[in-house]
Enzyme design. Sequence first.
Site, PDB file in Angstrom:
ATOM      1  N   ASP A 288      -8.667  -5.576  -6.874  1.00  0.00           N
ATOM      2  CA  ASP A 288      -8.160  -4.347  -5.627  1.00  0.00           C
ATOM      3  C   ASP A 288      -8.425  -2.983  -6.224  1.00  0.00           C
ATOM      4  O   ASP A 288      -7.658  -3.072  -7.189  1.00  0.00           O
ATOM      5  CB  ASP A 288      -6.574  -4.531  -5.635  1.00  0.00           C
ATOM      6  CG  ASP A 288      -6.345  -3.116  -4.118  1.00  0.00           C
ATOM      7  OD1 ASP A 288      -7.020  -3.034  -3.616  1.00  0.00           O
ATOM      8  OD2 ASP A 288      -5.146  -3.054  -4.092  1.00  0.00           O
TER       9      ASP A 288
ATOM     10  N   SER B 149       1.226  -1.300  -0.595  1.00  0.00           N
ATOM     11  CA  SER B 149       0.055   0.115   0.036  1.00  0.00           C
ATOM     12  C   SER B 149       1.089   1.014  -0.476  1.00  0.00           C
ATOM     13  O   SER B 149       1.857   1.643  -1.051  1.00  0.00           O
ATOM     14  CB  SER B 149      -0.977  -0.291   1.234  1.00  0.00           C
ATOM     15  OG  SER B 149      -1.972   1.402   1.028  1.00  0.00           O
TER      16      SER B 149
ATOM     17  N   HIS C  21      -6.111  -6.292  -1.786  1.00  0.00           N
ATOM     18  CA  HIS C  21      -4.901  -5.696  -1.335  1.00  0.00           C
ATOM     19  C   HIS C  21      -3.734  -5.946  -0.702  1.00  0.00           C
ATOM     20  O   HIS C  21      -4.101  -6.347   0.235  1.00  0.00           O
ATOM     21  CB  HIS C  21      -5.172  -3.996  -0.843  1.00  0.00           C
ATOM     22  CG  HIS C  21      -5.167  -2.956  -0.915  1.00  0.00           C
ATOM     23  ND1 HIS C  21      -4.656  -2.054  -1.088  1.00  0.00           N
ATOM     24  CD2 HIS C  21      -4.249  -2.914   0.408  1.00  0.00           C
ATOM     25  CE1 HIS C  21      -3.739  -1.838  -1.433  1.00  0.00           C
ATOM     26  NE2 HIS C  21      -4.111  -1.216   0.545  1.00  0.00           N
TER      27      HIS C  21
END
Length: 515
Positions: free
Chosen positions: A448, A185, A473
């Site tokens: 995602d 991320s 994700h």
Amino acid sequence: MTAGPALWLGSLLLGSFLGLSGSASLLRRLREHTQQLQEGSDPSLDLSLGPSALVLPKEGWLEQPLDPFNTSDRRVFLQRYWVNDQHWTGQDGPVFLHLGGEGSLGSGSVMRGHPAALASAFGALVIGLEHRFYGLSVPAGGLDMAQLRFLSSRHALSDMVSAHLALSRLFNVSSSSPWICFGGSYAGSLAAWARLKFPHVIFASVASSAPLRAVLDFSEYNNVVSRSLMNTAIGGSPECRTAASAAFEEVERRLRADEASQEALREELGACGTLSRLEDQAELLEELQALVGGAVQYNGQAGAPLSVRQLCGFLSGSGNRSHSRTAPYRGLRRAAQMVMRSLGQRCLSASRAETVAHLRNTEPQGSGVGDRQWLYQTCTEFGFYVTCEGPGCPFSQRPALPSQLSLCEQIFGLSVSSVAQAVAQTNSYYGGQTLRATQVLFINGDADPWHVLSITRPLGPFESSLLIPNASHCLDMAPEKPSDSPSLRLARQKIFQQLQTWLTLAKESLVRGGA
């Protein structure tokens, strides 16, 4: 290395799931909840993992400059790190640096998950470095504006460089040892940017689900959510997408009705406070939207409270004899109750005033998952404000972008124009999705919502990318499970092969340099 921080930091995480805030915070709470369950609070106590789990990771603290870009400023803060040296072959072995992002970083960062699992094959030293201003690495001055100006991705990268030097000395790591960055991320973006800006320090990087393009209006997020709700491979269907839209239409219909209908809605959804004000209604709709988005973003992950398949089952009325107009709404209500129980929340957020009060709190104890800090970074670097203004979005068009941007003004006194300018500067500084860094592997899942801001196709011969079908994700970083899909297993094999290639290249470079 120095001693641990002052005792006041010990209560930093107590408010992790107790505060109230908007949809961005709900997504972050889902992330924190999932990550904590995947990593475990104490890997040494999990005997099912075998003898290696009995090795305790080392926790340490680095004294870092608060302002690394001003040599006359002598103020420092303590940055936490974790070390797992059980597989390290010695001072010439590689170092796997797991960067922390917008949340706390625990011992599981060096003991669990795919990056840690790779260490035994390569004889690597594994180090986890917590991001400044998150977790326990919060400067003693707190989170007021005078302090937050030292919070940015550039500061985090500077911390990484100084940590590289300090930890190399502390653990007697050879100057020829290749350092490979891992992150997921926002931390995945940091891993890629570390290689871009400091190639003499970081030999290569693995960037998972890394949003490289900053964007003010992130309407693409809900476009992917909409597609994923129709994806039969993960439990979606066109009927599920239609039901989601119907559920939000019913919520909005009740919000437009009289006060009695609003009060009934508040009780049924477990909302906090009243729903008489438009801004509080928008807050509730935003929270419900994040609930659905979170089911997509963390679909299929251990610890995630709600999957796409479960959500679609609720929305379609599975196990429910009634197929009335309100059936999708009742399914959404069941989904909300499930998520609230999992996160330990007493109610959904529906008070803008409480959100603002929560975000204005400058004491670390009130910001366990870093809500105030992350909002500051979105206002000063990234944007990432999820909207639903397009015709293909299945949710409510409230709140619109201006409502979200107003938080930057209310909390930090930052104008809309300054936020837009900050987003443009971030893309200019790092390159956005045209980032020109060598020896970076970008990994994304096509289910995602964040993959649209990352790199999913190689930009050149020295950049690699993997797009994993139906993956959510940062799924590649999670601990391996017997139920992992063949495409995820294949992706992990390719990650392994890429590391082999890089480390072979590092050895060849060392031989040539010594010849």
